[in-house]
Design an enzyme around this catalytic site. Structure first.
Site, PDB file in Angstrom:
ATOM      1  N   CYS C 147       1.127  -1.017   0.061  1.00 22.00           N
ATOM      2  CA  CYS C 147      -0.396   0.211   0.039  1.00 22.00           C
ATOM      3  C   CYS C 147       0.972   1.261  -0.164  1.00 22.00           C
ATOM      4  CB  CYS C 147      -0.864  -0.255   0.774  1.00 22.00           C
ATOM      5  SG  CYS C 147      -0.066  -0.612   2.646  1.00 22.00           S
ATOM      6  N   HIS C 240      -2.715   6.948   4.100  1.00 19.80           N
ATOM      7  CA  HIS C 240      -1.369   6.439   4.471  1.00 19.80           C
ATOM      8  C   HIS C 240      -1.220   7.697   4.077  1.00 19.80           C
ATOM      9  CE1 HIS C 240      -1.468   2.104   5.400  1.00 19.80           C
ATOM     10  NE2 HIS C 240      -0.721   2.195   4.685  1.00 19.80           N
TER      11      HIS C 240
END
Lengths: 347, 347, 347, 347
Positions: C147, C240
């Site tokens: 990710c 994130h």
């Protein structure tokens, strides 16, 4: 299309009004007001946008004006997201010529100002005629209750119609957005909670009974049971959770309560109003629901989600349940909009 | 010095036991138990230490043993931080030869096992003699209640002695540490709360009355009013907050309630027990206190802090207040330790 | 319609696959797998649904099967949300007969398994032919990166094409959902952060260069600059955030960097793939953006949002910026789906 | 005892000054100043106390005065927790007659005002004589750096002395208390982070080099390597975390770095100053430490805790590590106090 204005359009509730009205099929935003500091700016420049959807294109270039009736032309309805003290001064001026659908608390308990949840007490709109006569206004003010009160009262309404409520105790766990963007410092709420919200308990204790009261010859007589509230702020962004304890006069079956919740419908559902949730009350059967993050957006944030509907194991005439309602949608901007939709439909 | 062991020494409550006992003037930690996986390791190697004080030097090198009476030699008292199912199996074995001061729920409601808060019902320790006779044990088990119950009952005790309590409603906002280190995933509690804690409401509703019950000829008759609880988990690390609504039989003065709280003292205060708070109940007068982060450590986490002590504006025989108690100190490890101190002093 | 299965359909990423595929115009979910414990149950009964949208109706009644190729019939593509160790065992079996679009890390660095971001290195799909030949499979495995790597590499790609990158330093602030629902206890992250994520730095440091590498005669040669990462977990649910420092070989203009970001388009945009964001990189000009809660859902969570794009005031060949990418959409389920859409379109 | 005053005594840093000085063996608080609004009130009435220890008894009844040298009599040292703009106006006035140990940024980069961390550059205090001569003051101003800079620079000092530092990249994850009690709204930080702190990066990039600079004939020449910072606010109450990447000119051994950290001592340690931590730098060897909640209070909040000290696997002359420092103790009030202790001892 009905032209609408938003008073206090840059704050948290003002932003919700814009978000909810941007694609409204009947209302078109034609005026936005804010404090003098913002007047004259494009909305996009005046606002610090805090919602996680984008600023709708239709308002980006709208010039913000001062919150003054002389600055707001050609609107049929104004939605008020003003702070209470400003609302007390300004809303009456707007009401001279247009409909004021207000989320502010200033005028809520005035005897000739309807305090309305469309699913609960649409008949209180009869006060409008009296209000206009009393005050000589061409427009009028209609208010919606406080965010915590709305969610609670929607769930009490079907119970009040079917059972004899003796007492209600309610303990809230309220989201920080209810205090405005800068209302709750992170220092106050990280690894903490604040067991106090100014005036919130008073509002819940009085507004709830007013909403469930009968109107007769232009006078609302509040419901005669009692509501006692304890209000607390917790680390949640949106969505108020309430733990409800009800003492009924008589024994009851939990299934009857659930049926009562489940089949509850009000005038907005019957009229198919745009912002009306399909079911005002949605029941969850899981042990650990409703939860604010998971349930606040039920039916676009306009449904109240209840769970843990259970007979009190200790007091056999008592009911307990948990509810979650979205405080800035069902509990604020969406409430005012639904009021306006109802008025627009029936008057 | 009295030799003590800690059963379940690596968990959250086990760590609190160690923290609180490390510098105890009368108790010396001589045994630590944990699951088989940890047996044989130095404590420092076996534990993932989660408290923000350091692992006390006195236990770092202690070899952890299996939770088995045969492995634990020469201890006078064992403190149990075991999960309930393990406690049910193991505590009776330990009780054959030593004192078990247990924070586990397994044995709490056994008729011959005292469930005790030293400030509230030290006289229930009379059950010990019966327990030993019934079960043929040289040792015995004494338990403390659930964390939420302890804080509530400490505040109810002076009221119960002075007023006629009819009903108690309590709505909790409980810290995540109560579920153990891994108990509440961050995904469940960031921007959220969970309005359910398994069996917690039952415990509050039954244990509270047991604690306030009279003992007569070796039988405890629970207090006869009712307690109804609604329990919720919020994003707080330590410190349970409870909103309390009390229906009294009669009218009362708030000042009398405050005096009652303020002057409340129990046997631990009279005996000057090491872990006893100076005042079991501390009153805050600010509008927005108690708050868990600010008040949980009052008097080393052993005092319960109350605030917003007010007459219900709606029900004139009703009292409302908020309390905060440290769930893993006053509500768990500290509670067991205070029980042991009392027993050590008077028996 | 292409029949697709989801391996590991009950976990966090599995749920995202379902959410994203439920209304997909070309893919139809026909199989869901999970561990043996769930096999045989209806999906709705097998899953603890954690997303704030509802379980799509189309999967509610689907019977979950064991993660075994013999149990999964008639699917063309399987999406893998399996843990790495299970993936290593099971994905090769599925690849014997169908396309495996995997989010697992197990096979990512195999020399004949393409590690692909469709906007970055679609040409690496040439490895498929070699993979099939090497392994004798009728199907094949295609993987997407970790990710954090995806979001970073999408922003590096246009820079790599236009400038000479010498070194990249990246410091991440990653969401808790990346560790799975139970991965990060609330005790670990409330009023805290954890400055470590197992193997994450390694993945960022190797996968990024692999993605930007040239493929020649079936061999990928990683890009030759260096990436150094420091990875940290913070109290954010999804999204994130990464602080990026880039040393270029030469001086540059910030405006050129912004243009490079802004005009960047890849094959998915050209082909108009369903899940492709309109712009893979969206630039925000505000001082304090991007922020994970505000920006993670940009273009349905498939765009990477960059902000604070600035020349380093200290090192004049250096660039600094911040990026936010949705870790379970662009960084996981959406990444695998976009890979599958590309393959479905071009092969 | 030395009489000390605290300027800006009601804010977050002001409260820390009081907490740290209340039981100081050499300094006695004799004056507290705040804004005009608070002047004339007892401190206990003027302050909204936010720390989780209590207001020290010794200041409760102290009358707060306006921040004006004419109001503050008979003090030898004033500690300044003033905002920068007020500090610029007021600190020079106080410096005419007393020592000003300032946490404000206003005067930090003045060439004749020492910017000092006692463990790092006590020799910069030589500027005092020049300052007094230049400005004709009987007193003087000494400043400490910004909170993020202090923690970073303490860890850089032993490295700078032993290795050739070429470049430093630092990415911070800073606590909300650094912005003052009302600085970061909960709406900004719950399920979110803010990747920007006004002027913070500038301060880190310039102050660090100033602190490590040589003083020669009254002129400080900043260190000649470069520091590049990216600063971010996360949901942590106290304790700044920093991810540090260092490019050395030469290869190195990690063990040498650790030894360098571990054995580091400065003048405060040698002189045994009251607020000096035993070790300015404490190393943790666990994978996932330091963490702000667990490590911020190391040695009463005056030590910097480092962890994950590792050679960069990518760049072989590079070092990476994580540090945590308490931003309002080591990074603010404690820093000023340590400066004053040093001056009190050596001048």
């Amino acid at each position: 299309m009905v032209n609408v204005g938003i008073l206090g359009a840059t704050g948290m509730v003002g932003q919700r009004f814009i978000q909810l009205l941007a694609e409204h099929p009947k209302f078109e935003i034609t005026a936005l007001t804010a404090s003098k500091r913002s007047a004259g700016k494009r909305y996009e420049d005046a606002v610090t946008w805090h919602l996680d959807t984008k600023i709708p294109d239709v308002v980006k270039d709208t010039l913000v004006v001062d919150t003054d009736p002389n600055e707001v032309k050609d609107v049929d309805i104004v939605f008020s997201a003003l702070p209470s003290d400003t609302a007390a001064l300004v809303e009456p001026k707007f009401a001279q010529s247009c409909i004021v659908a207000s989320n502010a608390s200033a005028m809520r308990m005035e005897p000739d100002v309807p305090l309305v949840i469309p699913e609960v007490n649409p008949e209180h709109l009869d006060l409008i005629e009296i209000q206009q006569k009393n005050r000589g206004w061409d427009g009028f003010i209609v208010t919606n209750p406080n965010c915590s009160t709305i969610a609670l009262t929607i769930t009490l309404k079907p119970l009040y119609d079917q059972f004899n409520i003796k007492r209600v105790y309610v303990s809230t766990m309220q989201a920080v957005s209810g205090a405005g963007y800068n209302g709750v410092p992170s220092m106050a709420i990280v690894d903490n909670l604040v067991p106090f919200i100014g005036e919130e308990e008073d509002k819940m204790e009085s507004e709830t009974l007013q909403l469930l009261g009968d109107i007769d010859e232009g006078v609302v007589t509040p419901a005669s049971f009692g509501v006692s509230a304890s209000c607390h702020r917790v680390s949640v962004l949106d969505g108020h959770t309430e733990a409800v304890f009800i003492e009924f006069e008589d024994k009851f079956e939990v299934d009857d309560v659930k049926k009562s919740f489940s089949k509850f419908q009000g005038l907005p559902q019957k009229l198919g109003l745009f912002s009306a949730p399909q079911k005002p009350i949605v029941i969850r059967e899981e042990d650990d629901r409703p939860q604010p993050r998971m349930d606040r957006n039920e039916d676009k944030g306009m449904a109240v989600v209840v769970g843990r509907v259970r007979k009190d194991p200790v007091f056999d005439k008592n009911l307990k349940y948990i509810l979650v309602g979205h405080n800035t949608i069902r509990g604020a901007a969406g409430a005012s909009i639904l009021n306006a939709e109802l008025i627009n439909e029936i008057m």
